[in-house]
Write an enzyme that holds these catalytic residues in place. Structure first.
Site, PDB file in Angstrom:
ATOM      1  N   PRO A 132       1.873   7.709  -0.566  1.00 46.62           N
ATOM      2  CA  PRO A 132       2.518   8.536  -2.059  1.00 46.62           C
ATOM      3  C   PRO A 132       4.180   8.276  -1.918  1.00 46.62           C
ATOM      4  CG  PRO A 132       2.172   9.961   0.312  1.00 46.62           C
ATOM      5  CD  PRO A 132       1.563   9.017   0.513  1.00 46.62           C
ATOM      6  N   ASP A 161       1.484  -1.391   5.007  1.00 50.61           N
ATOM      7  CA  ASP A 161       0.937   0.310   5.654  1.00 50.61           C
ATOM      8  C   ASP A 161       0.109   0.111   4.987  1.00 50.61           C
ATOM      9  OD1 ASP A 161       1.646   2.139   7.421  1.00 50.61           O
ATOM     10  OD2 ASP A 161       2.125   3.361   5.554  1.00 50.61           O
ATOM     11  N   CYS A 169       1.177  -1.783   0.124  1.00 48.07           N
ATOM     12  CA  CYS A 169      -0.033  -0.061  -0.120  1.00 48.07           C
ATOM     13  C   CYS A 169       0.561   1.117  -0.509  1.00 48.07           C
ATOM     14  CB  CYS A 169      -0.658  -0.222   1.276  1.00 48.07           C
ATOM     15  SG  CYS A 169      -2.315  -1.182   1.960  1.00 48.07           S
ATOM     16  N   ALA A 170       1.476   1.599  -1.052  1.00 49.47           N
ATOM     17  CA  ALA A 170       2.521   2.443  -1.501  1.00 49.47           C
ATOM     18  C   ALA A 170       2.814   3.915  -1.128  1.00 49.47           C
ATOM     19  CB  ALA A 170       3.272   2.069  -2.443  1.00 49.47           C
ATOM     20  N   ASP A 195      -4.943  -4.384  -6.830  1.00 48.73           N
ATOM     21  CA  ASP A 195      -5.547  -4.408  -6.229  1.00 48.73           C
ATOM     22  C   ASP A 195      -4.806  -4.880  -4.437  1.00 48.73           C
ATOM     23  OD1 ASP A 195      -7.212  -4.919  -3.285  1.00 48.73           O
ATOM     24  OD2 ASP A 195      -8.686  -4.654  -4.573  1.00 48.73           O
ATOM     25  N   CYS A 218      -1.635   3.879  11.153  1.00 48.20           N
ATOM     26  CA  CYS A 218      -1.963   5.449  12.124  1.00 48.20           C
ATOM     27  C   CYS A 218      -3.776   5.611  12.398  1.00 48.20           C
ATOM     28  CB  CYS A 218      -0.931   6.661  10.542  1.00 48.20           C
ATOM     29  SG  CYS A 218      -2.767   6.445   9.992  1.00 48.20           S
ATOM     30  N   GLU A 235       0.139   0.093  -5.047  1.00 48.87           N
ATOM     31  CA  GLU A 235      -1.005   0.949  -4.899  1.00 48.87           C
ATOM     32  C   GLU A 235      -2.199   1.337  -5.607  1.00 48.87           C
ATOM     33  OE1 GLU A 235      -1.335   4.041  -2.478  1.00 48.87           O
ATOM     34  OE2 GLU A 235      -3.944   3.613  -3.735  1.00 48.87           O
ATOM     35  N   ARG A 275      -4.025   7.750  -7.658  1.00 50.16           N
ATOM     36  CA  ARG A 275      -2.872   8.039  -5.610  1.00 50.16           C
ATOM     37  C   ARG A 275      -1.407   8.182  -6.394  1.00 50.16           C
ATOM     38  NH1 ARG A 275      -3.207   9.329  -0.514  1.00 50.16           N
ATOM     39  NH2 ARG A 275      -2.215   8.381   0.254  1.00 50.16           N
ATOM     40  N   LYS A 282       7.707   5.267   2.640  1.00 54.47           N
ATOM     41  CA  LYS A 282       8.497   3.894   2.795  1.00 54.47           C
ATOM     42  C   LYS A 282       8.583   3.462   2.029  1.00 54.47           C
ATOM     43  CE  LYS A 282       4.927   4.571   7.294  1.00 54.47           C
ATOM     44  NZ  LYS A 282       4.009   5.250   6.693  1.00 54.47           N
TER      45      LYS A 282
HETATM   46  C1  LIG Z   1      -1.405   4.647   4.791  1.00 55.67           C
HETATM   47  S1  LIG Z   1      -1.084   4.792   3.030  1.00 55.67           S
HETATM   48  C2  LIG Z   1       0.198   5.052   3.069  1.00 55.67           C
HETATM   49  C3  LIG Z   1       0.752   5.004   2.733  1.00 55.67           C
HETATM   50  C4  LIG Z   1       2.559   4.830   2.094  1.00 55.67           C
HETATM   51  N1  LIG Z   1       3.004   3.713   2.917  1.00 55.67           N
HETATM   52  C5  LIG Z   1       3.440   5.930   2.515  1.00 55.67           C
HETATM   53  O1  LIG Z   1       4.605   6.388   4.218  1.00 55.67           O
HETATM   54  O2  LIG Z   1       3.187   7.332   2.056  1.00 55.67           O
HETATM   55  C6  LIG Z   1      -2.326   3.511   2.579  1.00 55.67           C
HETATM   56  C7  LIG Z   1      -2.226   3.278   1.430  1.00 55.67           C
HETATM   57  O3  LIG Z   1      -3.372   2.032   0.793  1.00 55.67           O
HETATM   58  C8  LIG Z   1      -3.597   2.592  -0.883  1.00 55.67           C
HETATM   59  N2  LIG Z   1      -4.542   1.391  -0.417  1.00 55.67           N
HETATM   60  C9  LIG Z   1      -5.776   0.887  -0.331  1.00 55.67           C
HETATM   61  N3  LIG Z   1      -6.115  -0.086  -0.584  1.00 55.67           N
HETATM   62  C10 LIG Z   1      -6.071  -0.795  -0.747  1.00 55.67           C
HETATM   63  C11 LIG Z   1      -5.749  -1.584  -1.079  1.00 55.67           C
HETATM   64  N4  LIG Z   1      -7.054  -2.658  -1.240  1.00 55.67           N
HETATM   65  N5  LIG Z   1      -4.425  -2.724  -1.952  1.00 55.67           N
HETATM   66  C12 LIG Z   1      -3.250  -1.496  -1.871  1.00 55.67           C
HETATM   67  N6  LIG Z   1      -3.418  -0.492  -2.015  1.00 55.67           N
HETATM   68  C13 LIG Z   1      -4.619  -0.004  -1.172  1.00 55.67           C
HETATM   69  C14 LIG Z   1      -4.431   4.166  -0.305  1.00 55.67           C
HETATM   70  O4  LIG Z   1      -4.468   4.557  -1.164  1.00 55.67           O
HETATM   71  C15 LIG Z   1      -3.289   4.560   0.235  1.00 55.67           C
HETATM   72  O5  LIG Z   1      -2.147   5.026  -0.742  1.00 55.67           O
END
Ligand SMILES: C[S@@+](CC[C@H](N)C(=O)[O-])C[C@H]1O[C@@H](n2cnc3c(N)ncnc32)[C@H](O)[C@@H]1O
Length: 487
Positions: free
Chosen positions: A127, A191, A124-125, A174, A243, A147, A152, A130
């Site tokens: 922006p 994350d 879940c990368a 996904d 978080c 992502e 995004r 990490k």
């Molecule tokens: C907490 S944020 C991640 C922040 C990121 N790890 C960073 O450090 O910059 C969670 C991310 O997961 C994405 N997300 C939500 N559902 C998801 C899925 N089913 N598969 C992959 N990514 C997903 C969101 O769009 C969001 O960008």
């Protein structure tokens, strides 16, 4: 100067804070301190990019401009500032010298502990903060940054390009059902998307935890964590982080998913205070190893709120156990994405800028379509079964005016350029360039694409003709830098 803050530094009303935190009063040591700090603004925190600039010069440059800084004791090369309204609005930021990230979010990659040469998935990368930390700690390895949301993806690519990372491959899938390749990752970071209660120090309005929404998040979090366990090798590491304070999205997710597939294992981040993961919550009892997870409440380290669990996959039957062939690099173009080994643009770029071609001996180039090129570190590996969107660093595009090196490429490698380089004379010229403007300038260069530099800052691509420098800075990097003398 208009604000382009990466962190919005507002805070919720005191009553709102108390309402949000009330459900956690019984599980927090020193609840009054938590309440008090939650009504204060969050410090701004950031880390130096070792690929750009100099870790010693960076705090000097910023403190000379009036930014009060103190080092973050538990993350080398990172600092915090109690008050810095526009941390994303400086020349070193535009040049990729640092990344602004909530301090406590750095705990996830500290727990992941990437090792050289590993193939690591960031599920879940965007922006990409990490992702970048993993890549910088693992320069001889590969990071696959995934992502879900198309909207995004640009923020993820922008991070990779601004920081100059060449071994990150992005995908848009996904994460709950990411296709299983015929190998296993060394480590996976989950994350997870969450209800975000830990961000209350930087949000004006935040609701108390909503069961409907929170449990929907928990269902998605369980699927993401389960897929991560499918994807990591036996004995490999998964880090699960959120978080949010809600045990429903933290300990309960671990308890529901792990079974005999993984154990929660201890980890240590020296000088970072935490409370252990819960083994009981509202009448539920969770498995004992969840106590090895770490809960970071804001008052413990003067940060936001965060949760991290480090998991080790057991040798329970894996879906696949084939290792990725080591160090072979990409031998054939992946089919699904349209990427193909390119006729390299590096030769013409080296000729134009006087860059020794040997500088790119360990890289190769890829093309998307007929016009866009990417530069990839050859030590990184691409699983055939996965469909990348981008492959390394944006390198160049073929335009009507000829081959245009990207700003990302020039910011990373422009220091090697010996010709067709324009040195900007002053901060006003820098501001105009970073705003994307055109300016009269006398320069001893051939007409065409040029590399633009100011002092120690490699700023990126311009186009020079008829005594004018036209900025080629990508829109996502443009900053309104009026008053840039202060930067
Ligand atoms: C907490 S944020 C991640 C922040 C990121 N790890 C960073 O450090 O910059 C969670 C991310 O997961 C994405 N997300 C939500 N559902 C998801 C899925 N089913 N598969 C992959 N990514 C997903 C969101 O769009 C969001 O960008």
């Amino acid at each position: 100067m208009s604000s382009v803050d990466v962190i919005t530094r507002s805070q919720p009303e005191p009553d709102g804070v108390a309402a949000i935190l009330a459900r956690y009063a019984a599980i927090v040591d020193d609840f009054q301190s938590l309440l008090a700090i939650s009504q204060t603004p969050l410090p701004v925190s950031f880390w130096h990019n070792p690929l750009k600039g100099d870790a010693i010069a960076l705090p000097d440059v910023l403190t000379q401009q009036g930014v009060a800084l103190e080092p973050i004791p538990w993350w080398p090369g990172a600092w915090r500032s109690p008050h810095w309204p526009s941390p994303g609005n400086t020349v070193p930021f535009a040049a990729g010298w640092y990344y602004v990230q909530e301090e406590i979010a750095m705990a996830a990659v500290a727990a992941l502990d990437p090792q050289p040469g590993e193939v690591i998935l960031d599920l879940c990368a965007a922006p990409g903060g990490k992702t970048a930390q993993i890549a910088l700690r693992n320069p001889t390895g590969t990071v696959i940054a995934n992502e879900l949301h198309a909207a995004r993806m640009p923020s993820l690519t922008a991070t990779i390009n601004r920081l100059g990372l060449t071994q990150v491959i992005t995908m848009q899938e996904d994460g709950r059902s990411l296709p299983l390749p015929n190998f296993s990752f060394d480590r996976v970071l989950v994350d997870a998307p969450c209800s975000g209660e830990g961000n209350l120090r930087r949000r004006k309005r935040q609701q108390p935890w909503q069961p409907d929404h929170g449990l929907r998040m928990a269902a998605a979090q369980q699927k993401l964590l389960s897929r991560a366990l499918d994807l990591v090798k036996p004995g490999g590491t998964v880090v699960y982080s959120t978080c949010t304070f809600a045990p429903e999205e933290n300990e309960a997710v671990l308890d529901a998913v792990l079974g005999d597939r993984a154990e929660v294992v201890p980890f240590a981040i020296p000088r970072l205070r935490y409370q252990p993961g819960l083994t009981q919550w509202q009448g539920e009892t969770y498995r004992a190893d969840i106590a090895h997870a770490q809960r970071y409440f804001p008052h413990l380290n003067n940060t936001g709120g965060f949760f991290v669990a480090r998991l080790q996959r057991t040798a329970a039957p894996a879906l696949t156990t084939e290792p990725l062939e080591s160090s072979k690099g990409i031998s054939s173009p992946p089919n699904a994405s349209g990427l193909a080994i390119a006729e390299s643009p590096l030769g013409p770029i080296c000729d134009r800028f006087g860059i020794p071609p040997a500088a790119f001996d360990t890289y190769d180039c890829w093309a998307t379509g007929k016009r866009r090129y990417w530069l990839r570190d050859r030590t990184s590996q691409l699983p055939d079964e996965l469909s990348p969107q981008t492959l390394g660093l944006s390198c160049a595009t073929q335009t009507n005016l000829g081959l245009k090196p990207s700003t990302a490429f020039l910011q990373r490698f422009g220091q090697l350029a010996q010709q067709n380089v324009i040195h900007l004379p002053d901060w006003e010229a820098v501001a105009e360039f970073l705003r994307g403007g055109s300016q009269p300038l006398s320069a001893n260069v051939q007409p065409g694409y040029v590399h633009v530099r100011f002092q120690a800052f490699e700023l990126g691509c311009g186009y020079y003709r008829g005594g004018y420098l036209e900025s080629q800075i990508p829109k996502i990097l443009r900053r309104e830098l009026a008053g840039i003398g202060g930067n």
